[in-house]
Scaffold this active site. Structure first.
Site, short mmCIF file in Angstrom:
data_model
loop_
_atom_site.label_atom_id
_atom_site.label_comp_id
_atom_site.label_asym_id
_atom_site.label_seq_id
_atom_site.Cartn_x
_atom_site.Cartn_y
_atom_site.Cartn_z
N THR A 1 -0.35 13.35 17.75
CA THR A 1 -0.75 12.02 18.24
C THR A 1 -2.18 12.03 18.80
O THR A 1 -2.91 11.04 18.66
CB THR A 1 0.22 11.51 19.31
OG1 THR A 1 0.42 12.55 20.29
CG2 THR A 1 1.58 11.15 18.73
N ASP B 1 6.55 2.63 15.48
CA ASP B 1 8.02 2.67 15.37
C ASP B 1 8.74 2.21 16.64
O ASP B 1 9.85 2.63 16.91
CB ASP B 1 8.47 4.08 14.99
CG ASP B 1 8.15 5.12 16.06
OD1 ASP B 1 7.45 4.78 17.02
OD2 ASP B 1 8.60 6.27 15.92
N ARG C 1 13.32 12.60 10.04
CA ARG C 1 14.73 12.39 10.37
C ARG C 1 15.33 11.10 9.80
O ARG C 1 16.53 10.88 9.88
CB ARG C 1 14.92 12.43 11.90
CG ARG C 1 14.87 13.84 12.45
CD ARG C 1 15.10 13.85 13.93
NE ARG C 1 13.95 13.38 14.67
CZ ARG C 1 14.01 12.89 15.91
NH1 ARG C 1 15.17 12.78 16.53
NH2 ARG C 1 12.92 12.50 16.52
N GLN D 1 -5.22 9.76 8.34
CA GLN D 1 -5.10 11.01 9.07
C GLN D 1 -4.36 11.97 8.14
O GLN D 1 -3.16 11.87 7.97
CB GLN D 1 -4.31 10.81 10.36
CG GLN D 1 -4.25 12.06 11.24
CD GLN D 1 -3.15 11.97 12.27
OE1 GLN D 1 -2.28 11.12 12.21
NE2 GLN D 1 -3.17 12.88 13.22
N ARG E 1 32.77 -35.04 -29.39
CA ARG E 1 33.86 -34.06 -29.58
C ARG E 1 34.67 -34.53 -30.78
O ARG E 1 34.61 -35.70 -31.16
CB ARG E 1 34.74 -34.01 -28.33
CG ARG E 1 35.44 -35.31 -28.05
CD ARG E 1 36.20 -35.33 -26.74
NE ARG E 1 36.93 -36.58 -26.62
CZ ARG E 1 37.07 -37.28 -25.50
NH1 ARG E 1 36.52 -36.85 -24.38
NH2 ARG E 1 37.76 -38.39 -25.50
N GLY F 1 3.01 9.53 11.10
CA GLY F 1 4.10 10.51 11.11
C GLY F 1 4.99 10.41 9.89
O GLY F 1 5.03 9.39 9.21
N TYR G 1 27.28 -25.37 -13.93
CA TYR G 1 25.96 -24.75 -13.88
C TYR G 1 24.96 -25.82 -14.31
O TYR G 1 25.06 -26.36 -15.41
CB TYR G 1 25.84 -23.53 -14.81
CG TYR G 1 24.39 -23.14 -14.96
CD1 TYR G 1 23.67 -22.70 -13.86
CD2 TYR G 1 23.72 -23.29 -16.17
CE1 TYR G 1 22.31 -22.41 -13.94
CE2 TYR G 1 22.36 -22.99 -16.27
CZ TYR G 1 21.67 -22.56 -15.14
OH TYR G 1 20.33 -22.28 -15.22
C1 UD1 Z 1 5.70 10.96 21.46
C2 UD1 Z 1 5.13 11.47 22.77
C3 UD1 Z 1 6.25 11.57 23.80
C4 UD1 Z 1 6.93 10.24 23.96
C5 UD1 Z 1 7.41 9.72 22.60
C6 UD1 Z 1 7.89 8.31 22.75
C7 UD1 Z 1 3.33 12.93 22.09
C8 UD1 Z 1 2.86 14.34 21.97
N1 UD1 Z 1 4.54 12.76 22.55
O1 UD1 Z 1 6.61 11.94 21.00
O2 UD1 Z 1 5.71 11.99 25.04
O3 UD1 Z 1 8.03 10.36 24.84
O4 UD1 Z 1 6.33 9.70 21.65
O5 UD1 Z 1 8.50 7.87 21.55
O6 UD1 Z 1 2.57 12.02 21.82
N2 UD1 Z 1 1.79 10.01 14.72
C9 UD1 Z 1 0.60 9.96 14.03
N3 UD1 Z 1 -0.01 11.11 13.71
C10 UD1 Z 1 0.49 12.33 14.04
C11 UD1 Z 1 1.70 12.36 14.74
C12 UD1 Z 1 2.33 11.20 15.07
O7 UD1 Z 1 0.11 8.88 13.69
O8 UD1 Z 1 -0.15 13.34 13.71
C13 UD1 Z 1 2.47 8.76 15.04
C14 UD1 Z 1 3.87 8.69 14.51
O9 UD1 Z 1 3.88 8.08 13.23
C15 UD1 Z 1 4.57 7.84 15.55
C16 UD1 Z 1 3.83 8.14 16.83
O10 UD1 Z 1 2.59 8.70 16.46
O11 UD1 Z 1 4.47 6.46 15.24
C17 UD1 Z 1 4.57 9.08 17.74
O12 UD1 Z 1 4.76 10.30 17.04
P1 UD1 Z 1 6.10 11.12 17.11
O13 UD1 Z 1 5.97 12.32 16.28
O14 UD1 Z 1 7.25 10.22 16.84
O15 UD1 Z 1 6.06 11.55 18.64
P2 UD1 Z 1 7.27 11.99 19.52
O16 UD1 Z 1 7.61 13.37 19.23
O17 UD1 Z 1 8.33 10.97 19.42
CA CA Z 2 8.90 9.19 18.05
#
Ligand code: UD1
Ligand code: CA
Length: 467
Positions: A81, A106, A18, A75, A444, A14, A370
């Site tokens: 996800t 994270d 933010r 990816q 000196r 991701g 020093y």
């Molecule tokens: C996700 C869950 C949500 C949960 C929340 C908890 C989904 C659709 N939703 O939402 O139900 O409550 O986590 O924190 O899964 N990532 C990838 N590739 C992508 C997208 C994301 O590797 O294409 C990774 C991100 O880097 C992150 C994790 O997956 O580490 C979660 O992604 P994020 O976009 O933060 O999901 P949330 O919207 O928080």
């Molecule tokens: Ca998240």
């Protein structure tokens, strides 16, 4: 059901929009360790074998920072996800008999015990999938866990896709799952990006499995903070605080005196023995170790340093990569730079900087010095303001001071130079040549006194001192 071996897949592709930061989200540090490092550490602790880390945004930086910790699975572009898990299909499929733990890069607060409990729930229930949930009073942007009348998990709905009544559900998806690999693979291709975010949601796998009549289990965390993901710098600071508190708590339980937990920071790889005291505003980082009876701080920062029994590091000191012997005293206001070794009972006082220096047993450098690239034997006394000139603008040169030598105040030791055992150097000397053992060196100009000179000058009309 016998516990299956566990493989872990970490999602970290991701963008972390933010965070408002050019740095990849999972590389931001909490308590001295990148977020992803925390997750990898927890995965290691439960003995799971990392099947891969899915990277996308700033993949090169993340891969470089965690060299050797892969495999890293790219990816590009990240389409959700569920898509992240699809990309890792071959890696997962290589071990169909392993349970698959999926977690985000994270969530640094996730505890080893919680993962163990999740895995135990999974194997005890024989479920196709088991998710970690938390009950929140303000479930915010998290995915909501939907259960049927019997209490079985039916689906997860993302906050953005949820109906107003679904949004009132307080049980949320932490984003940590265990899957039976064949079950996961049987539905993985059925994900469709028909949702508010146009993404392939991993959460939809839960609904697909439940609809196919497969059992989905859930384990709830009792510490709701644990599943907190980091999405903003404010959340990064908040999880850092929790990690810091946990670490300090652990030390206090083990018998370390921590005078002010709120201002004390101790890294995860730091060792502090029972009976040591950490005074307020102390930071211990890297591979620092502190032995029993040592007192550190207040306002001290130690990085990769070793402090032996009963030593004290007084107010406002910075120590990096050095060793402080038993009963030694450092500071206040001392800077000990890398490769400095302070022998037992030696003393380094205020406004002293030491670099790559070995200070012998019981030796003292008490004020305003020093000393760099130097070796001082035992029982040496270095007077106030004495310094080594170890650098000629091109090369660094060594200074050697023998046992029991006395270096007068404000001496300048122009390296390379050696002062022999027991020798004396007169205050204010510039020492450019070796001083033999037992000798006195005076480098000196002699003082000149002109009797009556000032009186005569004033008599000629020069202004006198004010009374
Ligand atoms: C996700 C869950 C949500 C949960 C929340 C908890 C989904 C659709 N939703 O939402 O139900 O409550 O986590 O924190 O899964 N990532 C990838 N590739 C992508 C997208 C994301 O590797 O294409 C990774 C991100 O880097 C992150 C994790 O997956 O580490 C979660 O992604 P994020 O976009 O933060 O999901 P949330 O919207 O928080
Ligand atoms: Ca998240």
């Amino acid at each position: 059901m016998a516990d299956q071996p566990v493989q872990a897949l970490i999602l970290a592709a991701g963008k972390g929009t933010r965070m408002k930061s050019p740095k990849a989200k999972v590389l931001h540090e909490a308590l001295g360790l990148p977020l992803l490092g925390h997750v990898l550490r927890t995965v290691d602790a439960i003995g799971a074998h990392p099947v891969g880390v899915v990277v996308g945004h700033q993949a090169d930086e993340v891969t470089a920072a965690f060299e050797g910790r892969g495999p890293f699975i790219r990816q590009d572009p990240p389409l959700g996800t569920g898509h992240a898990v699809q990309i890792a299909r071959e890696h997962i499929g290589a071990h169909p008999d392993h349970s698959l733990l999926v977690l985000s890069g994270d969530v640094p607060l996730l505890r080893e015990e919680t993962l163990r409990r999740l895995l135990a729930t999974h194997s005890a229930s024989g479920a196709a999938a088991t998710l970690l949930t938390a009950n929140l009073r303000t479930p915010g942007a998290y995915g909501r866990v939907l259960r049927d009348a019997e209490g079985s998990v039916r689906a997860i709905v993302e906050a953005k896709d949820a109906s107003p009544s679904q949004r009132t559900v307080g049980e949320i998806n932490v984003g940590v799952y265990v899957f039976d690999v064949p079950a996961l693979l049987s539905v993985l291709d059925q994900l469709r990006p028909q949702n508010a975010q146009g993404e392939y949601y991993l959460t939809d796998v839960i609904g697909l499995l439940a609809s196919a009549g497969r059992r989905v289990a859930a384990a709830a965390t009792d510490d709701e903070a644990e599943g907190r993901g980091v999405n903003t710098l404010a959340e990064l600071a908040a999880v850092t605080r929790v990690l810091r508190e946990r670490r300090v708590e652990e030390l206090m339980t083990a018998g370390v005196v921590v005078e002010d937990p709120a201002t004390t920071t101790v890294g995860l790889d730091v060792r502090v023995e029972a009976g040591a005291t950490l005074r307020p505003f102390t930071l211990l980082e890297g591979r620092t170790s502190v032995a029993a009876g040592a007192v550190i701080g207040p306002f001290a920062r130690l990085v990769d340093s070793e402090v032996a029994m009963g030593a004290q590091i007084l107010d406002h000191c910075l120590l990096r990569q050095c060793i402080v012997g038993a009963g030694a005293s450092i500071g206040p206001f001392a800077h000990l730079r890398p490769e400095t070794v302070i022998a037992n009972r030696a003393k380094v006082g205020n406004f002293v900087e030491l670099k790559k220096t070995h200070l012998g047993e019981g030796s003292k450098v008490p004020h305003l010095s020093y000393v760099g690239d130097a070796t001082l034997g035992p029982g040496v006394n270095v007077g106030a303001g004495a310094i080594t000139c170890n650098y000629d603008g091109v090369h660094k040169h060594p200074t050697r001071i023998g046992a029991g030598a006395f270096i007068g105040s404000n001496t300048t030791l122009v390296a390379p130079v050696t002062v022999g055992d027991g020798a004396y150097v007169a205050a204010g000397s510039a020492i450019t040549e070796d001083v033999p053992a037992g000798a006195l060196a005076v480098g000196r100009t002699r003082q000149v006194v002109k009797a009556g000179w000032a009186v005569a000058r004033r008599a000629k009309g020069a202004p006198g001192p004010k009374h």
